[in-house]
Design an enzyme around this catalytic site. Structure first.
Site, PDB file in Angstrom:
ATOM      1  N   LYS A 182       0.817  -1.222   0.000  1.00 61.32           N
ATOM      2  CA  LYS A 182       0.000   0.000   0.000  1.00 61.32           C
ATOM      3  C   LYS A 182       0.847   1.268   0.000  1.00 61.32           C
ATOM      4  O   LYS A 182       0.487   2.257  -0.646  1.00 61.32           O
ATOM      5  CB  LYS A 182      -0.959   0.012   1.192  1.00 61.32           C
ATOM      6  CG  LYS A 182      -0.297   0.152   2.557  1.00 61.32           C
ATOM      7  CD  LYS A 182      -1.341   0.158   3.657  1.00 61.32           C
ATOM      8  CE  LYS A 182      -0.705   0.223   5.029  1.00 61.32           C
ATOM      9  NZ  LYS A 182       0.030   1.472   5.269  1.00 61.32           N
ATOM     10  N   THR A 183       1.984   1.253   0.708  1.00 63.82           N
ATOM     11  CA  THR A 183       2.839   2.444   0.721  1.00 63.82           C
ATOM     12  C   THR A 183       3.398   2.713  -0.671  1.00 63.82           C
ATOM     13  O   THR A 183       3.500   3.870  -1.104  1.00 63.82           O
ATOM     14  CB  THR A 183       3.990   2.277   1.734  1.00 63.82           C
ATOM     15  OG1 THR A 183       3.445   1.970   3.018  1.00 63.82           O
ATOM     16  CG2 THR A 183       4.815   3.555   1.829  1.00 63.82           C
TER      17      THR A 183
ATOM     18  N   ARG B  90       2.171 -11.322  10.154  1.00 64.25           N
ATOM     19  CA  ARG B  90       3.513 -10.768  10.399  1.00 64.25           C
ATOM     20  C   ARG B  90       4.586 -11.750   9.919  1.00 64.25           C
ATOM     21  O   ARG B  90       5.740 -11.371   9.726  1.00 64.25           O
ATOM     22  CB  ARG B  90       3.746 -10.498  11.901  1.00 64.25           C
ATOM     23  CG  ARG B  90       2.833  -9.470  12.582  1.00 64.25           C
ATOM     24  CD  ARG B  90       2.681  -8.193  11.804  1.00 64.25           C
ATOM     25  NE  ARG B  90       1.493  -8.246  10.960  1.00 64.25           N
ATOM     26  CZ  ARG B  90       1.243  -7.419   9.961  1.00 64.25           C
ATOM     27  NH1 ARG B  90       2.121  -6.488   9.648  1.00 64.25           N
ATOM     28  NH2 ARG B  90       0.142  -7.518   9.249  1.00 64.25           N
TER      29      ARG B  90
ATOM     30  N   ASP C 216      -3.814   7.357   4.854  1.00 64.20           N
ATOM     31  CA  ASP C 216      -3.280   6.019   5.086  1.00 64.20           C
ATOM     32  C   ASP C 216      -3.892   5.429   6.362  1.00 64.20           C
ATOM     33  O   ASP C 216      -4.349   6.166   7.240  1.00 64.20           O
ATOM     34  CB  ASP C 216      -1.749   6.112   5.219  1.00 64.20           C
ATOM     35  CG  ASP C 216      -1.088   4.740   5.163  1.00 64.20           C
ATOM     36  OD1 ASP C 216      -1.751   3.768   4.767  1.00 64.20           O
ATOM     37  OD2 ASP C 216       0.108   4.653   5.517  1.00 64.20           O
ATOM     38  N   GLU C 217      -3.909   4.109   6.470  1.00 66.88           N
ATOM     39  CA  GLU C 217      -4.426   3.401   7.660  1.00 66.88           C
ATOM     40  C   GLU C 217      -5.825   3.905   8.037  1.00 66.88           C
ATOM     41  O   GLU C 217      -6.128   4.185   9.196  1.00 66.88           O
ATOM     42  CB  GLU C 217      -3.467   3.569   8.854  1.00 66.88           C
ATOM     43  CG  GLU C 217      -2.049   3.089   8.604  1.00 66.88           C
ATOM     44  CD  GLU C 217      -1.912   1.577   8.577  1.00 66.88           C
ATOM     45  OE1 GLU C 217      -2.938   0.877   8.652  1.00 66.88           O
ATOM     46  OE2 GLU C 217      -0.775   1.095   8.463  1.00 66.88           O
TER      47      GLU C 217
ATOM     48  N   GLN D  45      -7.509  -5.334   9.566  1.00 69.67           N
ATOM     49  CA  GLN D  45      -6.434  -4.962  10.489  1.00 69.67           C
ATOM     50  C   GLN D  45      -6.844  -3.811  11.405  1.00 69.67           C
ATOM     51  O   GLN D  45      -5.994  -3.115  11.963  1.00 69.67           O
ATOM     52  CB  GLN D  45      -5.173  -4.585   9.714  1.00 69.67           C
ATOM     53  CG  GLN D  45      -4.572  -5.746   8.938  1.00 69.67           C
ATOM     54  CD  GLN D  45      -3.234  -5.405   8.319  1.00 69.67           C
ATOM     55  OE1 GLN D  45      -2.217  -5.278   9.016  1.00 69.67           O
ATOM     56  NE2 GLN D  45      -3.205  -5.246   7.011  1.00 69.67           N
TER      57      GLN D  45
END
Length: 743
Positions: free
Chosen positions: A32-33, A603, A219-220, A250
């Protein structure tokens, strides 16, 4: 080759979206970044958008800095006015220019948590509010939650409806805001709250920023609260070029005010929004992703998506169930040591993830004994935590009172109204007379200048002396319980009622576990021996500050990180998911726990190992838990073959039985089933017991008692003993180590 050629089709679609609302559902590890930074570059290079018309909002300064650096690298120079910042820093910049329009000076002060607590403490004193019943942090949390929902003191007061606690909050909230305004100050929640207020009251200022920020990216987005959503929607209202990136799977910060509905209802707010799903994962193997997909798909409040990867299937997921937490920690420490010794892993490849900070204690100790270097992230060394140091300071004072630092630490913990001046005078007297600080306290009446504080000092000394008199007859665990009761330390934390207070209570419970374990395993348990053992662990904290150490952290702290090897420990119903979420009437609580599990699983890059214990010590007592329902959701085909026997069959969705009945049933079922490989227990079983019902037996901690019942289980005996001193106790023979008393 263009920089955009390396993007996958869905990433390109997101980057090349020009005008109108856009929702990017970016699964874990889906880049996504990369999409955000490429989109900023594309708007500037290909669409000739002025850099100063672009705004990118993140949640942390670190994320903002990384995004800024990556865009600068892509553009080959400075950003030229692109606004990349956090929510709070964005609002500060706006308020510094225009807050005078809503009655504040532009030179306002920003108060931190300690400043807030000081103000609320003064308000409670003035309003004669008992801070033992209503802790300052209770008011801080309630006021913060109100501001997250954009509720002013008047709005909050309208929702009270006869609730006494809310009435108190309304009173304190109103006075708190009054004092902030009088001091020309804002707290962190005010930064967003007041910016929204400014935009709503001043159309001219709002339009100026709407024209400035014609393209907005957030973002987020799944972590935004109501106030942040309102801020963004106001800024984007004119041009509607709002791009939000996030993953509803998330969203794990509900306790901090995050509102998952912001991302779930985005298409309702913006019916013409384009929705793009990023499902290709670049981090993990397919077996790990399949486990994650199957766990999260049981949530109802989510957007449908399924992660996949081109990385191959990889190793299967391992699940190991142990008899207790000791074996679990030994297994983790032993496996890491063996793999590193064989050159297959580095310490820095490994992460141990747990639900609460309190779970770190046993792993810390096993790592120290196995010489495994580790670093705790998002917390401090277990024995360095404030509440643990406080309790240990009481134990040191009970033991001999020569530790001036320990006595000084607790003389006002909890608050006893003993001022710094009084403490200094006692210390000066002790120095002059060459005696310990505690011995000086015992003769406080003879110290010049102590005055009215003598009664408070005498009360403290009397309490310590009373505890000392119990030392020969109490176990270390009982002494700790006595300290918590006499000082009301636990009661104060329970009254505080915040997430931080609950975490501190869990840490204290873990110290009780340590004390009970010490009594079980020490040859001659004593308070001095316990303090010595703890000191040896606590003092070994000078680990090398390099990258090659095992990382230990809570699942919440792990969000956004990745590791080649991940151990998720404590995978039992009651531990994870927590009892509170299981017993909650709100299904959203259990769904949040499931999202937290999904975050933990994703993770892992190459190896994922899940562990649980049949029995776990909580508050010094043995609790029996079934395997986490999240483990049961993982398909057998992605689990290593020799591990699947540990997974209990998936139950039908009944689970509404009462907590007490469920706990009893689980204990009985656990007792009946065969435990995970435990050779020493099996040997004990085969050899039988040296005593029968009616015999007198001795326990190292509980003393002498009569055996009233013996029940045979899979690999052990459950023995019931009526002890002369402490009453009836049920225990497993292999752990009780009962010896028959002849005659």
């Amino acid at each position: 080759m263009s920089k955009y050629d390396l993007l996958n089709p869905e990433q390109k679609e997101a980057v090349f979206h020009y005008e109108g609302p856009l929702l990017i559902l970016a699964g874990a590890g889906s880049g996504k970044t990369r999409v955000l930074t490429h989109r900023v570059a594309w708007l500037i290079e290909e669409k000739q958008v002025n850099p100063w018309n672009i705004m990118a909002i993140t949640f942390t300064n670190k994320a903002a800095g990384e995004m800024r650096d990556r865009v600068e690298t892509m553009l080959g120079g400075a950003l030229g006015g692109v606004w990349v910042a956090t929510f709070h820093s964005t609002c500060v910049r706006i308020l510094r220019r225009y807050i005078d329009r809503i009655g504040f000076g532009t030179n306002f002060t920003i108060y931190d948590g300690d400043d807030q607590k000081t103000i609320i403490k003064e308000i409670c004193k003035r309003f004669q509010i008992d801070t033992k019943l209503y802790r300052e942090r209770f008011f801080m949390a309630a006021i913060s939650a109100a501001k997250d929902e954009l509720l002013s003191p008047d709005d909050y007061a309208k929702q009270v409806h006869g609730d006494t606690r809310k009435q108190k909050v309304a009173e304190v909230y109103r006075e708190y805001q009054k004092q902030l305004r009088a001091s020309n100050a804002l707290d962190f929640d005010d930064l967003i709250f007041r910016t929204v207020e400014l935009f709503q009251k001043d159309a001219e200022v709002l339009e100026q920023y709407q024209d400035r920020f014609r393209f907005i990216m957030v973002d987020e987005y799944q972590d935004t609260n109501t106030a942040q959503f309102k801020l963004v929607s106001l800024l984007a209202a004119k041009y509607r070029n709002l791009c939000v990136v996030g993953d509803d799977d998330q969203s794990i910060y509900r306790f901090r005010g995050a509102n998952i509905q912001n991302i779930l209802s985005f298409e309702e707010v913006y019916p013409d929004a384009k929705v793009i799903r990023l499902e290709q994962n670049y981090r993990s193997t397919q077996n790990i992703l399949t486990a994650a997909n199957e766990v999260i798909c049981h949530n109802e409040g989510r957007k449908e998506k399924k992660l996949w990867t081109a990385n191959g299937d990889g190793d299967k997921v391992r699940f190991r169930q142990f008899l207790n937490g000791f074996e679990e920690a030994e297994y983790v420490a032993g496996m890491i040591s063996r793999k590193v010794g064989a050159g297959k892993w580095r310490y820095g490849d490994c992460a141990v993830l747990y639900r609460t900070n309190a779970q770190s204690r046993m792993f810390e100790e096993k790592f120290l004994f196995a010489n495994v270097p580790y670093k705790i992230v998002g917390g401090i060394n277990f024995y360095g935590r404030k509440e643990i140091k406080d309790v240990l300071a009481y134990l040191k004072t009970i033991e001999n009172g020569r530790d001036d630092l320990a006595v000084r630490r607790i003389i006002n913990v909890p608050k006893r109204g003993i001022g710094a001046t009084t403490i200094n005078r006692v210390q000066e007297y002790a120095n002059t007379e060459d005696m310990s600080f505690y011995d000086a306290l015992r003769v406080a009446g003879t110290i010049p200048g102590v005055g009215k504080s003598v009664a408070k000092l005498d009360g403290f000394v009397q309490m310590i002396q009373t505890m000392r008199s119990k030392q020969p007859y109490y176990s270390v665990k009982e002494l700790i319980e006595d300290v918590l009761e006499q000082t009301e330390y636990r009661k104060e934390l329970m009254a505080e009622g915040t997430e931080e207070a609950l975490d501190r209570l869990a840490n204290i419970d873990e110290l009780l576990n340590k004390a009970a374990s010490y009594a079980e395993h020490a040859d001659n348990p004593s308070l001095g021996g316990f303090l010595e053992e703890v000191a040896l662990v606590a003092d070994i904290d000078n680990l090398e500050e390099d990258a090659d150490h095992v990382v230990m952290m809570t699942l919440h702290s792990a969000k956004g990180l990745e590791f080649p090897v991940v151990f998720m420990v404590g995978m039992e119903d009651g531990m994870f998911p927590s009892y509170m979420s299981i017993s909650s009437e709100d299904p959203a609580d259990l769904e949040e726990e499931r999202r937290l599990c999904y975050v933990g699983i994703t993770r892992a890059k190459e190896t994922l190992i899940l562990t649980s214990a049949r029995q776990r010590m909580v508050r010094g007592e043995i609790h029996y838990n079934r395997v986490s329902r999240f483990i049961e959701d993982i398909p057998k085909e992605v689990l290593a073959e020799n591990e699947t026997a540990n997974v209990q069959p998936k139950e039908k969705k009944e689970r509404p039985e009462t907590k007490a009945h469920a706990a009893y049933r689980q204990m009985r079922e656990t007792f009946k089933t065969k435990a995970f490989a435990q050779p020493q227990v099996e040997a004990k079983k085969e050899g039988g017991l040296s005593y029968n019902v009616g015999d007198r037996v001795r326990h190292i901690k509980f003393g002498v008692g009569s055996v009233t019942d013996i029940r045979e289980g899979g690999r052990d005996y459950e023995v019931t003993v009526n002890f002369d001193r402490v009453g009836v106790k049920k225990m497993f023979a292999s752990f009780a180590k009962l010896t028959k008393v002849e005659g």
